[in-house]
Design an enzyme around this catalytic site. Sequence first.
Site, mmCIF file in Angstrom:
data_model
loop_
_atom_site.group_PDB
_atom_site.id
_atom_site.type_symbol
_atom_site.label_atom_id
_atom_site.label_comp_id
_atom_site.label_asym_id
_atom_site.label_seq_id
_atom_site.Cartn_x
_atom_site.Cartn_y
_atom_site.Cartn_z
ATOM 1 N N ASP A 136 -32.267 18.931 -24.944
ATOM 2 C CA ASP A 136 -31.385 18.616 -26.296
ATOM 3 C C ASP A 136 -30.865 19.636 -26.975
ATOM 4 O O ASP A 136 -29.860 19.771 -27.533
ATOM 5 C CB ASP A 136 -32.475 17.805 -27.210
ATOM 6 C CG ASP A 136 -32.766 16.411 -26.410
ATOM 7 O OD1 ASP A 136 -32.173 16.031 -25.512
ATOM 8 O OD2 ASP A 136 -33.690 15.975 -26.947
ATOM 9 N N ARG A 154 -28.045 20.765 -24.943
ATOM 10 C CA ARG A 154 -26.760 20.015 -25.559
ATOM 11 C C ARG A 154 -26.182 20.255 -26.734
ATOM 12 O O ARG A 154 -24.941 20.177 -26.993
ATOM 13 C CB ARG A 154 -27.142 18.416 -25.252
ATOM 14 C CG ARG A 154 -27.328 18.170 -23.886
ATOM 15 C CD ARG A 154 -27.870 16.624 -23.606
ATOM 16 N NE ARG A 154 -27.941 16.379 -22.181
ATOM 17 C CZ ARG A 154 -28.597 15.442 -21.789
ATOM 18 N NH1 ARG A 154 -29.620 14.505 -22.590
ATOM 19 N NH2 ARG A 154 -28.537 15.100 -20.467
ATOM 20 N N HIS A 165 -37.509 12.612 -28.498
ATOM 21 C CA HIS A 165 -36.304 12.514 -27.513
ATOM 22 C C HIS A 165 -35.751 11.200 -27.468
ATOM 23 O O HIS A 165 -35.947 10.467 -26.431
ATOM 24 C CB HIS A 165 -36.771 12.886 -26.154
ATOM 25 C CG HIS A 165 -35.998 13.047 -25.221
ATOM 26 N ND1 HIS A 165 -34.767 14.139 -24.982
ATOM 27 C CD2 HIS A 165 -35.892 12.591 -23.948
ATOM 28 C CE1 HIS A 165 -34.154 13.735 -23.732
ATOM 29 N NE2 HIS A 165 -34.812 12.930 -23.219
HETATM 30 P P1 NAI Z 1 -34.320 8.769 -10.148
HETATM 31 O O1 NAI Z 1 -34.778 7.127 -9.832
HETATM 32 O O2 NAI Z 1 -33.407 9.430 -9.351
HETATM 33 O O3 NAI Z 1 -35.706 9.016 -9.512
HETATM 34 C C1 NAI Z 1 -36.956 8.791 -9.821
HETATM 35 C C2 NAI Z 1 -38.013 8.656 -8.576
HETATM 36 O O4 NAI Z 1 -39.257 8.515 -8.752
HETATM 37 C C3 NAI Z 1 -37.264 7.838 -7.304
HETATM 38 O O5 NAI Z 1 -37.254 8.722 -6.144
HETATM 39 C C4 NAI Z 1 -38.590 6.969 -7.066
HETATM 40 O O6 NAI Z 1 -38.884 6.502 -5.616
HETATM 41 C C5 NAI Z 1 -39.710 7.755 -7.600
HETATM 42 N N1 NAI Z 1 -41.091 7.205 -8.079
HETATM 43 C C6 NAI Z 1 -41.066 5.869 -8.562
HETATM 44 N N2 NAI Z 1 -42.444 5.770 -8.791
HETATM 45 C C7 NAI Z 1 -43.286 6.536 -8.216
HETATM 46 C C8 NAI Z 1 -44.409 6.769 -7.923
HETATM 47 N N3 NAI Z 1 -45.403 6.006 -8.505
HETATM 48 N N4 NAI Z 1 -45.042 7.978 -7.475
HETATM 49 C C9 NAI Z 1 -44.010 8.832 -6.864
HETATM 50 N N5 NAI Z 1 -42.428 8.787 -7.169
HETATM 51 C C10 NAI Z 1 -42.480 7.402 -7.632
HETATM 52 O O7 NAI Z 1 -34.511 9.005 -11.465
HETATM 53 P P2 NAI Z 1 -34.126 10.296 -12.320
HETATM 54 O O8 NAI Z 1 -32.695 10.335 -12.822
HETATM 55 O O9 NAI Z 1 -34.789 11.422 -11.458
HETATM 56 O O10 NAI Z 1 -35.059 10.163 -13.442
HETATM 57 C C11 NAI Z 1 -36.527 10.304 -13.411
HETATM 58 C C12 NAI Z 1 -36.956 9.891 -14.883
HETATM 59 O O11 NAI Z 1 -36.713 11.023 -15.895
HETATM 60 C C13 NAI Z 1 -36.380 8.799 -15.669
HETATM 61 O O12 NAI Z 1 -37.577 8.184 -16.482
HETATM 62 C C14 NAI Z 1 -35.494 9.410 -16.608
HETATM 63 O O13 NAI Z 1 -35.317 8.407 -17.804
HETATM 64 C C15 NAI Z 1 -36.170 10.580 -17.060
HETATM 65 N N6 NAI Z 1 -35.397 11.569 -17.888
HETATM 66 C C16 NAI Z 1 -35.855 12.463 -18.841
HETATM 67 C C17 NAI Z 1 -35.318 13.473 -19.152
HETATM 68 C C18 NAI Z 1 -35.831 14.274 -20.280
HETATM 69 O O14 NAI Z 1 -35.081 14.842 -21.124
HETATM 70 N N7 NAI Z 1 -37.218 14.097 -20.669
HETATM 71 C C19 NAI Z 1 -33.818 13.808 -18.884
HETATM 72 C C20 NAI Z 1 -33.442 12.764 -17.734
HETATM 73 C C21 NAI Z 1 -34.096 11.873 -17.132
#
Ligand code: NAI
Length: 308
Positions: free
Chosen positions: A148, A151, A175
């Site tokens: 953040d 950004r 967040h």
């Molecule tokens: P994505 O869908 O591209 O990747 C998530 C991955 O987790 C998938 O490949 C899925 O198969 C895997 N997964 C699901 N359950 C699992 C388990 N039990 N064990 C191992 N792997 C598992 O999603 P993305 O875009 O990578 O986002 C991931 C998370 O990060 C989301 O919750 C998103 O909201 C969060 N996020 C947080 C941010 C922050 O600033 N804290 C910034 C961007 C995203």
Amino acid sequence: MKITVVGAGAVGASCAEYIAMKNFCSEVVLVDIKEGFAEGKAMDLMQTASLNGFDTKITGTTGDYSKTAGSHVAVITSGIPRKPGMTREELIGINAGIVKDVTANLVKNSPEVIIIVVSNPMDTMAYLVHKTSGLPKHKIIGMGGALDSARFKYRLAEALGSPISDVDGMVIAAHSDTGMLPLMSKATRNGVPVTEFLNAEQQNYVTEETKVGGATLTKLLGTSAWYAPGAAVSVMVQSIVCDQKKMIPCSLMLEGEYGQNDICLGVPAIIGKNGVEKIVDITLTAEEQAKFVEAANAVREINGDLKY
Ligand code: NAI
């Protein structure tokens, strides 16, 4: 040093890529639940090694946590991301179950691990890791403020017409679209307060665009962002592994700091080899303090929905 990244999706893979390219650790292990996915991402990334000039070894596994044994740092990105129109808070039901399971597997195989929590709603997921992992509080760090703040700096530079390297600024509190607190009163351009250059309308524009930074990208991309989140995590991991002691706003368990207790919220902290070395106390204006309390109350309400 070995780093584990759980979730080989958009954010996890980007995070592994930035960590590898910075060449500061020997091994990155990607873990995913989707059969072959982490192995595939690891192989693809390894085939960039000779092109990009890094020696970090990247491997992947479909849920075999024995491969993560002895990890110094583990990053949890597993879970679902938000779709356009969704809030981060709507992800809680599914992601809480995933984060709890993943945490147990990580700690079982690496009892000394430092965990960085990325999955959303992140402040609540970090709180869940505190409640279920048995790790000391300095070893659990939520990633939100690093992203953040990046950004915020992007929007400040845009409004000022300055190079990004000239501006500095920090975002604390929650967040979330409503709970983020960009600290305009402390933002600077070359050391001079930005409030001397930006009028009230411009300041408000920067603040509001920062707060909806994630939502704006989700609308454009159809899912949430990954480059800046991955880069933000890599900066935190590097500060731990290389004991850089950078001051980074992170979601940390508060026990009296900033007037809050039993809650994870974004505050500036020194991040080094032990994880959280120190929470930094900065003086907030009365208005900022009131917004911090408001954000804490909202996060506390969401934490109330957790079952653990
Ligand atoms: P994505 O869908 O591209 O990747 C998530 C991955 O987790 C998938 O490949 C899925 O198969 C895997 N997964 C699901 N359950 C699992 C388990 N039990 N064990 C191992 N792997 C598992 O999603 P993305 O875009 O990578 O986002 C991931 C998370 O990060 C989301 O919750 C998103 O909201 C969060 N996020 C947080 C941010 C922050 O600033 N804290 C910034 C961007 C995203």
